[in-house]
Design a protein around this motif. Structure first.
Motif, short mmCIF file in Angstrom:
data_model
loop_
_atom_site.label_atom_id
_atom_site.label_comp_id
_atom_site.label_asym_id
_atom_site.label_seq_id
_atom_site.Cartn_x
_atom_site.Cartn_y
_atom_site.Cartn_z
N ARG A 148 0.78 -1.24 0.00
CA ARG A 148 0.00 0.00 0.00
C ARG A 148 0.81 1.30 0.00
O ARG A 148 0.28 2.35 -0.37
CB ARG A 148 -0.96 -0.01 1.20
N LEU A 149 2.06 1.27 0.43
CA LEU A 149 2.86 2.49 0.43
C LEU A 149 3.29 2.82 -0.99
O LEU A 149 3.69 1.93 -1.75
CB LEU A 149 4.08 2.32 1.34
N ASP A 150 3.23 4.10 -1.35
CA ASP A 150 3.55 4.50 -2.72
C ASP A 150 5.04 4.75 -2.95
O ASP A 150 5.49 4.81 -4.10
CB ASP A 150 2.77 5.77 -3.08
N GLY A 151 5.80 4.88 -1.89
CA GLY A 151 7.23 5.11 -2.03
C GLY A 151 7.85 5.41 -0.70
O GLY A 151 7.16 5.68 0.29
N ILE A 152 9.18 5.36 -0.64
CA ILE A 152 9.90 5.68 0.59
C ILE A 152 11.20 6.37 0.24
O ILE A 152 11.86 6.02 -0.75
CB ILE A 152 10.14 4.40 1.44
N VAL A 153 11.56 7.38 1.02
CA VAL A 153 12.79 8.14 0.79
C VAL A 153 13.55 8.22 2.11
O VAL A 153 13.01 7.94 3.18
CB VAL A 153 12.50 9.56 0.26
N THR A 154 14.81 8.62 2.02
CA THR A 154 15.63 8.77 3.23
C THR A 154 16.17 10.20 3.32
O THR A 154 16.26 10.92 2.31
CB THR A 154 16.80 7.79 3.24
N VAL A 155 16.50 10.60 4.56
CA VAL A 155 17.04 11.93 4.81
C VAL A 155 18.29 11.81 5.67
O VAL A 155 18.46 10.85 6.42
CB VAL A 155 16.02 12.86 5.49
N THR A 156 19.16 12.81 5.58
CA THR A 156 20.40 12.83 6.36
C THR A 156 20.15 13.38 7.75
O THR A 156 19.12 14.01 8.03
CB THR A 156 21.46 13.69 5.67
N GLU A 157 21.14 13.21 8.62
CA GLU A 157 21.04 13.76 9.97
C GLU A 157 20.99 15.29 9.94
O GLU A 157 20.25 15.91 10.72
CB GLU A 157 22.22 13.29 10.82
N ASP A 158 21.74 15.90 9.04
CA ASP A 158 21.71 17.36 8.94
C ASP A 158 20.34 17.84 8.47
O ASP A 158 19.84 18.87 8.96
CB ASP A 158 22.79 17.84 7.98
N GLU A 159 19.72 17.12 7.54
CA GLU A 159 18.40 17.51 7.06
C GLU A 159 17.35 17.36 8.16
O GLU A 159 16.42 18.18 8.26
CB GLU A 159 18.03 16.67 5.83
N ILE A 160 17.50 16.35 9.00
CA ILE A 160 16.59 16.18 10.14
C ILE A 160 16.76 17.35 11.10
O ILE A 160 15.77 17.96 11.56
CB ILE A 160 16.86 14.85 10.87
N ALA A 161 18.00 17.68 11.41
CA ALA A 161 18.27 18.78 12.34
C ALA A 161 17.71 20.09 11.82
O ALA A 161 17.10 20.88 12.58
CB ALA A 161 19.77 18.90 12.58
N ARG A 162 17.91 20.36 10.54
CA ARG A 162 17.40 21.60 9.95
C ARG A 162 15.87 21.64 10.00
O ARG A 162 15.27 22.70 10.24
CB ARG A 162 17.88 21.75 8.51
N ALA A 163 15.24 20.51 9.79
CA ALA A 163 13.78 20.47 9.81
C ALA A 163 13.24 20.77 11.21
O ALA A 163 12.24 21.47 11.36
CB ALA A 163 13.28 19.11 9.32
N VAL A 164 13.90 20.24 12.23
CA VAL A 164 13.49 20.54 13.61
C VAL A 164 13.53 22.05 13.83
O VAL A 164 12.57 22.65 14.37
CB VAL A 164 14.41 19.83 14.63
N ALA A 165 14.61 22.70 13.41
CA ALA A 165 14.75 24.14 13.59
C ALA A 165 13.74 24.92 12.76
O ALA A 165 13.12 25.88 13.24
CB ALA A 165 16.17 24.57 13.26
N HIS A 166 13.57 24.54 11.49
CA HIS A 166 12.66 25.27 10.61
C HIS A 166 11.21 25.14 11.07
O HIS A 166 10.43 26.10 10.97
CB HIS A 166 12.81 24.77 9.18
#
Length: 321
Positions: A246-264
């Motif tokens: 049922r899932l249409d796709g899956i992607v991955t993110v880096t640790e820096d991208e996770i950190a930036r998202a928390v801040a943003h």
């Protein structure tokens, strides 16, 4: 293998009325892709896990309620089960990895749970052992149809709140949330709404499993490298089958991208997210998930939780302000 249905999710939604928050859709951070955020961090326990735990506790029989429940959790599911159990006067035990964030462990205890600390690799086995020895009902964090159905109510709400939605982005750890949301989209609006899962690069067992067409567990030594402690677990056979179909796709993110998202999210959208909770937004902000230009209502990123360690949160804000 029998999968959860849209009817199961609708039934869960009826049970959850008055017990969980119907979280809103809010604008994502400005200055980047246009999308909406569903902040499950606004639940009383700070994460979406309350939905599945509440549904599972509601389905217990009288004998099980009297004996109590047990689970294994890095934090959010344990808090959710403790909250849901206390609401109905059910004793609760949580087996917790000994490296779990202190803020989450303290909150479990504050909600009346008995906490048992064990090495990360032993938590599931210890929970099952105590369940057998003390005759406690085991409520897994994701490997359970009732839990998956409860998490799927996030998807139903999104479909009701944003009729124009075409893409829902969700974090993937054990896969309960993604299984439920994908089921809601797949069975309510087939082919109209796609659901994309997101994992950290350092804990990408689901991405590898779906690529290979079979479940490929990662050992704790690998998954514990990511700061996103809520998704360090791997898929079960049940959640893998839901995502495979049922899932249409899956992607991955880096640790820096996770950190930036928390801040943003904090600075731009006024939404507090723990690293695990920021995964979906991280993928959208990093361009991993294409959005419809100028149509924020078309893409929804689920912020799955906001139980972030205060010291980590302050550091991420300072580094990415």
């Amino acid at each position: 293998m029998e999968l959860v249905s849209a009817d199961d999710i609708r039934a869960a939604g009826a049970r959850l009325q008055g017990a969980v928050v119907r979280t809103p859709l809010t604008a994502g951070p400005p200055g980047g892709p246009a999308f909406l955020v569903k902040p499950e961090s606004l639940q009383p326990t700070g994460a979406f896990k309350l939905r599945g735990a509440t549904n599972a506790v509601a389905l217990l029989n009288p004998v099980q309620r009297a004996s109590g429940v047990i689970t294994h959790s890095s934090g959010n599911h344990g808090q959710a089960l403790a909250y849901a159990a206390a609401r109905l006067g059910v004793p609760c035990t949580v087996v917790v990895p000994d490296n779990a964030p202190k803020v989450k462990v303290d909150r479990m205890r504050d909600r009346g749970a008995r906490v048992v600390l064990v090495p990360p690799a032993e938590r599931a086995a210890v929970a099952e052992e105590i369940s057998r020895a003390e005759l406690l009902a085991l409520v897994p964090p994701f490997d359970d149809p009732a839990v998956i159905a409860g998490q799927g109510t996030v998807g139903l709400e999104i479909l009701e709140q944003s009729p124009e939605v075409t893409t829902v982005v969700v974090p993937v750890g054990g896969g309960g949330l993604a299984s439920g949301v994908a089921t809601a989209a797949w069975t309510v609006h087939p082919r109209r709404v796609r659901v994309i899962g997101v994992e950290p690069e350092l804990a990408a067992d689901a991405a590898e499993s779906l690529d290979r067409g079979r479940r490929v567990p990662w050992e704790p030594e690998r998954t514990h490298r990511t700061m996103a402690d809520g998704v360090r677990v791997c898929l079960s056979d049940l959640t893998f089958e839901h995502l495979r179909r049922r899932l249409d796709g899956i992607v991955t993110v880096t640790e820096d991208e996770i950190a930036r998202a928390v801040a943003h999210l904090a600075l731009g959208a006024r939404v507090v997210a723990e690293p695990s909770g920021a995964l979906a937004a991280a993928a959208v902000l990093a361009g991993r998930v294409p959005t419809v230009r100028g149509r924020p209502e078309a893409t929804v990123a689920v912020v799955s939780g906001g139980n972030v360690d205060p010291d980590l949160f302050s550091r991420l804000l300072a580094e990415h302000r």
